[in-house]
Design an enzyme around this catalytic site. Structure first.
Site, PDB file in Angstrom:
ATOM      1  N   THR A 137       5.814 -24.780 -31.097  1.00 25.33           N
ATOM      2  CA  THR A 137       4.991 -25.314 -32.169  1.00 25.33           C
ATOM      3  C   THR A 137       5.630 -25.009 -33.496  1.00 25.33           C
ATOM      4  O   THR A 137       6.179 -24.070 -33.609  1.00 25.33           O
ATOM      5  CB  THR A 137       3.608 -24.719 -32.004  1.00 25.33           C
ATOM      6  OG1 THR A 137       3.853 -23.244 -32.000  1.00 25.33           O
ATOM      7  CG2 THR A 137       2.760 -24.978 -30.934  1.00 25.33           C
ATOM      8  N   MET A 229       0.591 -18.721 -32.654  1.00 22.07           N
ATOM      9  CA  MET A 229       0.996 -20.029 -31.720  1.00 22.07           C
ATOM     10  C   MET A 229       2.433 -19.764 -31.155  1.00 22.07           C
ATOM     11  O   MET A 229       2.461 -20.110 -29.981  1.00 22.07           O
ATOM     12  CB  MET A 229       0.956 -21.349 -32.683  1.00 22.07           C
ATOM     13  CG  MET A 229      -0.680 -21.813 -33.073  1.00 22.07           C
ATOM     14  SD  MET A 229      -0.522 -23.430 -33.502  1.00 22.07           S
ATOM     15  CE  MET A 229       0.229 -23.267 -35.241  1.00 22.07           C
ATOM     16  N   HIS A 230       3.377 -19.204 -32.101  1.00 20.50           N
ATOM     17  CA  HIS A 230       4.581 -19.008 -31.387  1.00 20.50           C
ATOM     18  C   HIS A 230       4.452 -17.863 -30.194  1.00 20.50           C
ATOM     19  O   HIS A 230       5.423 -18.105 -29.423  1.00 20.50           O
ATOM     20  CB  HIS A 230       5.542 -18.562 -32.537  1.00 20.50           C
ATOM     21  CG  HIS A 230       6.076 -19.472 -33.301  1.00 20.50           C
ATOM     22  ND1 HIS A 230       7.293 -19.220 -34.432  1.00 20.50           N
ATOM     23  CD2 HIS A 230       5.900 -20.925 -33.395  1.00 20.50           C
ATOM     24  CE1 HIS A 230       7.608 -20.466 -34.749  1.00 20.50           C
ATOM     25  NE2 HIS A 230       6.810 -21.545 -34.168  1.00 20.50           N
ATOM     26  N   GLU A 231       3.698 -16.854 -30.471  1.00 19.79           N
ATOM     27  CA  GLU A 231       3.577 -16.110 -29.428  1.00 19.79           C
ATOM     28  C   GLU A 231       3.178 -16.797 -27.991  1.00 19.79           C
ATOM     29  O   GLU A 231       3.518 -16.397 -26.771  1.00 19.79           O
ATOM     30  CB  GLU A 231       2.259 -14.996 -29.378  1.00 19.79           C
ATOM     31  CG  GLU A 231       2.856 -14.057 -30.620  1.00 19.79           C
ATOM     32  CD  GLU A 231       4.207 -13.210 -30.217  1.00 19.79           C
ATOM     33  OE1 GLU A 231       4.267 -12.775 -29.021  1.00 19.79           O
ATOM     34  OE2 GLU A 231       5.159 -13.127 -31.166  1.00 19.79           O
TER      35      GLU A 231
END
Length: 249
Positions: A137, A229-231
């Protein structure tokens, strides 16, 4: 300023031009480019006579976004895009910044340009928020600034599709920026800079501060959401495969 990746010059009284020219890495966010940009904006902050900044690239490149090493580091949990806040330098700069995006603006490089107060695009150049092409994302405040500056529908399309858009196509789509032949972008930016520089510095700073206050306030919240979101999305095995494959191309 001793950095070959970024040059800094006073074009005229009160007008500064910061040129990204890391030819080795094609203006991706190499360590040299990032350090050069940070140093340039520190010099601008330290000088009380400057009134306007022109940020531009070289030849066909404005800024090409993350390096393969940088993206793999995030994938492997060795870093975050927030470790160095290069993307919002123009937003945080107290005087107006003109992004003279004469060349291609890719991923975080395009996003960085959108944080400027004025944006000029090149008709022949490619602009893309290509984060999702790699399978993760968007970051760097893209989910906020792209829809805000490009319009929600086009911004959402650019982020979700990760497609490439020529300046000429964006012009037809009605984006609210000047879009000129690449060779005319920098001269147009200088003309605009002269117009801005006619105003008192204190008035420019005061008005910019007022105009971008809500963006500065929103950005930290959005960036936190993007990191979350990156996680979820950045550490998938497919992401590494895509990064390696796309950079090989």
């Amino acid at each position: 300023m001793k950095n070959s990746a970024v040059t800094f010059k006073e074009v005229e009284s009160c007008i500064v031009q910061v040129t990204m020219q890391d030819r080795v890495h094609k203006n991706t966010f190499s360590k040299e480019l990032v350090q050069g940009l940070i140093e340039a904006f520190q010099m601008i902050k330290a000088n009380s006579t400057y009134k306007v900044v022109i940020l531009t690239g070289y030849d066909n490149y404005f800024c090409s976004g993350g390096t393969q090493e940088g993206l793999l580091a995030i994938h492997e949990g060795r870093g975050k895009f927030t470790d160095v806040n290069v993307y919002a330098l123009a937003l945080e700069c107290e005087i107006p910044v003109i992004a003279a995006m004469q060349g291609h603006g890719i991923g975080g490089g395009f996003v960085m340009g959108l944080f400027a107060d004025f944006v000029i695009l090149g008709r022949e150049s490619v602009y893309t928020t290509n984060f999702m092409k790699f399978g993760f994302t968007p970051g760097m405040g893209a989910t906020y600034i792209v829809p805000k500056k490009m319009g929600f529908s086009l911004g959402e399309e650019m982020l979700l599709s990760a497609g490439n858009y020529r300046g000429a196509e964006l012009e037809k789509r009605g984006v609210p920026f000047k879009i000129l032949p690449r060779k005319d972008v920098l001269s147009s930016a200088l003309q605009l800079a002269r117009q801005v520089a006619e105003k008192p510095r204190v008035s420019l700073i005061t008005l910019k501060n007022h105009m971008v206050e809500s963006i500065r306030e929103q950005l930290s919240k959005v960036v936190s959401q993007e990191v979350a979101m990156h996680e979820k999305t950045f550490h998938e095995p497919e992401v590494k495969e895509r990064i390696v494959k796309l950079f090989r191309k």
